[in-house]
Design a protein around this motif. Structure first.
Motif, PDB file in Angstrom:
ATOM      1  N   VAL A   8       0.837  -1.202   0.000  1.00  0.00           N
ATOM      2  CA  VAL A   8       0.000   0.000   0.000  1.00  0.00           C
ATOM      3  C   VAL A   8       0.870   1.249   0.000  1.00  0.00           C
ATOM      4  CG1 VAL A   8      -1.659   1.302   1.382  1.00  0.00           C
ATOM      5  CG2 VAL A   8      -1.991  -1.146   1.030  1.00  0.00           C
ATOM      6  N   LEU A  12       0.932   4.271  -2.825  1.00  0.00           N
ATOM      7  CA  LEU A  12       0.826   5.712  -2.570  1.00  0.00           C
ATOM      8  C   LEU A  12       2.037   6.461  -3.112  1.00  0.00           C
ATOM      9  CD1 LEU A  12      -0.632   5.732   1.053  1.00  0.00           C
ATOM     10  CD2 LEU A  12      -1.833   6.218  -1.098  1.00  0.00           C
ATOM     11  N   GLU A  91      -6.782   3.702   5.768  1.00  0.00           N
ATOM     12  CA  GLU A  91      -7.544   4.614   4.908  1.00  0.00           C
ATOM     13  C   GLU A  91      -7.541   4.123   3.455  1.00  0.00           C
ATOM     14  OE1 GLU A  91      -7.101   8.857   5.285  1.00  0.00           O
ATOM     15  OE2 GLU A  91      -6.331   8.621   7.334  1.00  0.00           O
ATOM     16  N   VAL A  92      -6.398   3.637   2.992  1.00  0.00           N
ATOM     17  CA  VAL A  92      -6.310   3.116   1.627  1.00  0.00           C
ATOM     18  C   VAL A  92      -7.154   1.851   1.492  1.00  0.00           C
ATOM     19  CG1 VAL A  92      -4.772   2.077  -0.085  1.00  0.00           C
ATOM     20  CG2 VAL A  92      -4.070   4.138   1.137  1.00  0.00           C
ATOM     21  N   ILE A  95     -10.676   2.116   0.657  1.00  0.00           N
ATOM     22  CA  ILE A  95     -10.966   2.462  -0.736  1.00  0.00           C
ATOM     23  C   ILE A  95     -10.759   1.277  -1.672  1.00  0.00           C
ATOM     24  CG2 ILE A  95     -10.269   3.960  -2.655  1.00  0.00           C
ATOM     25  CD1 ILE A  95      -9.515   6.075  -0.510  1.00  0.00           C
ATOM     26  N   VAL A  96      -9.707   0.478  -1.451  1.00  0.00           N
ATOM     27  CA  VAL A  96      -9.359  -0.592  -2.396  1.00  0.00           C
ATOM     28  C   VAL A  96      -9.707  -1.995  -1.886  1.00  0.00           C
ATOM     29  CG1 VAL A  96      -7.492   0.766  -3.429  1.00  0.00           C
ATOM     30  CG2 VAL A  96      -6.977  -0.834  -1.589  1.00  0.00           C
ATOM     31  N   VAL A 111      -4.833  -0.059  -9.745  1.00  0.00           N
ATOM     32  CA  VAL A 111      -5.229   1.310  -9.381  1.00  0.00           C
ATOM     33  C   VAL A 111      -4.904   2.291 -10.495  1.00  0.00           C
ATOM     34  CG1 VAL A 111      -4.758   3.220  -7.800  1.00  0.00           C
ATOM     35  CG2 VAL A 111      -5.121   0.916  -6.899  1.00  0.00           C
ATOM     36  N   LYS A 118      -7.859   6.028  -8.773  1.00  0.00           N
ATOM     37  CA  LYS A 118      -6.631   6.784  -8.573  1.00  0.00           C
ATOM     38  C   LYS A 118      -6.935   8.163  -7.994  1.00  0.00           C
ATOM     39  CE  LYS A 118      -4.318   7.692 -12.270  1.00  0.00           C
ATOM     40  NZ  LYS A 118      -3.398   7.800 -13.406  1.00  0.00           N
ATOM     41  N   LYS A 120      -9.564   9.024  -6.178  1.00  0.00           N
ATOM     42  CA  LYS A 120      -9.991   8.859  -4.785  1.00  0.00           C
ATOM     43  C   LYS A 120      -8.790   8.735  -3.855  1.00  0.00           C
ATOM     44  CE  LYS A 120     -14.507   6.658  -4.642  1.00  0.00           C
ATOM     45  NZ  LYS A 120     -15.213   5.416  -4.324  1.00  0.00           N
ATOM     46  N   LEU A 121      -7.828   7.918  -4.270  1.00  0.00           N
ATOM     47  CA  LEU A 121      -6.635   7.731  -3.445  1.00  0.00           C
ATOM     48  C   LEU A 121      -5.796   9.004  -3.383  1.00  0.00           C
ATOM     49  CD1 LEU A 121      -5.650   4.120  -4.486  1.00  0.00           C
ATOM     50  CD2 LEU A 121      -6.375   4.872  -2.226  1.00  0.00           C
ATOM     51  N   LEU A 125      -4.860  11.051  -0.052  1.00  0.00           N
ATOM     52  CA  LEU A 125      -3.472  11.345   0.269  1.00  0.00           C
ATOM     53  C   LEU A 125      -3.254  12.840   0.497  1.00  0.00           C
ATOM     54  CD1 LEU A 125      -0.620  10.307   0.686  1.00  0.00           C
ATOM     55  CD2 LEU A 125      -0.293  10.407  -1.789  1.00  0.00           C
TER      56      LEU A 125
END
Length: 139
Positions: A8, A12, A91-92, A95-96, A111, A118, A120-121, A125
């Motif tokens: 992860v 990021l 948090e990631v 989403i995934v 992603v 992408k 959303k992430l 971030l």
């Protein structure tokens, strides 16, 4: 499938590298400490006038120190303490979580192939860096 925090964090880093994200973390505590120290030393050396002069010089030096230098976000992410990396990981994963992946390369490919995911992430971030790290983000 075991979820690996390192995968992860690599994801990021890839997203922030693609956007050429940099962040400046302000060092306001250090600046305030310098200002106070300079005023104190000025007071010891020059009395009340020394406090004023020391405070003014310390304020200028403290303000200069408080302006952050921009660093690449991937570098900042990799320097985070494990507790903060764990927080970002959760948090990631929110989403995934529905993606099926086996390693960082596959996760990154999934992603990067989905613009909405992408974005959303990226938004998550940017929010994390600005709110939690109190940094200014630049692309």
């Amino acid at each position: 499938m075991p979820l690996v925090m390192e995968d992860v964090m690599k994801l990021l880093c890839s997203i922030s590298e693609e956007k050429k994200m940099k962040a400046a973390v302000k060092h306001s505590r250090r600046g305030a400490l310098v200002t106070g120290t300079m005023a104190f030393v000025g007071g010891l050396v020059g009395g009340p006038l020394g406090i004023a002069v020391g405070g003014a010089l310390g304020g200028l030096l403290g303000a200069w120190m408080a302006t952050g230098q921009f660093k690449p976000v991937p570098q900042i992410l990799m320097e985070l303490p494990p507790a903060e990396q764990q927080r970002l990981f959760h948090e990631v994963m929110a989403i995934v979580r529905y993606l099926n992946w086996t390693d960082a390369v596959q996760l990154t490919a999934l992603v990067m192939g989905s613009e909405p995911l992408k974005e959303k992430l990226l938004a998550m971030l940017v929010n994390y860096v600005t709110k939690e790290l109190r940094a200014k983000v630049r692309y």
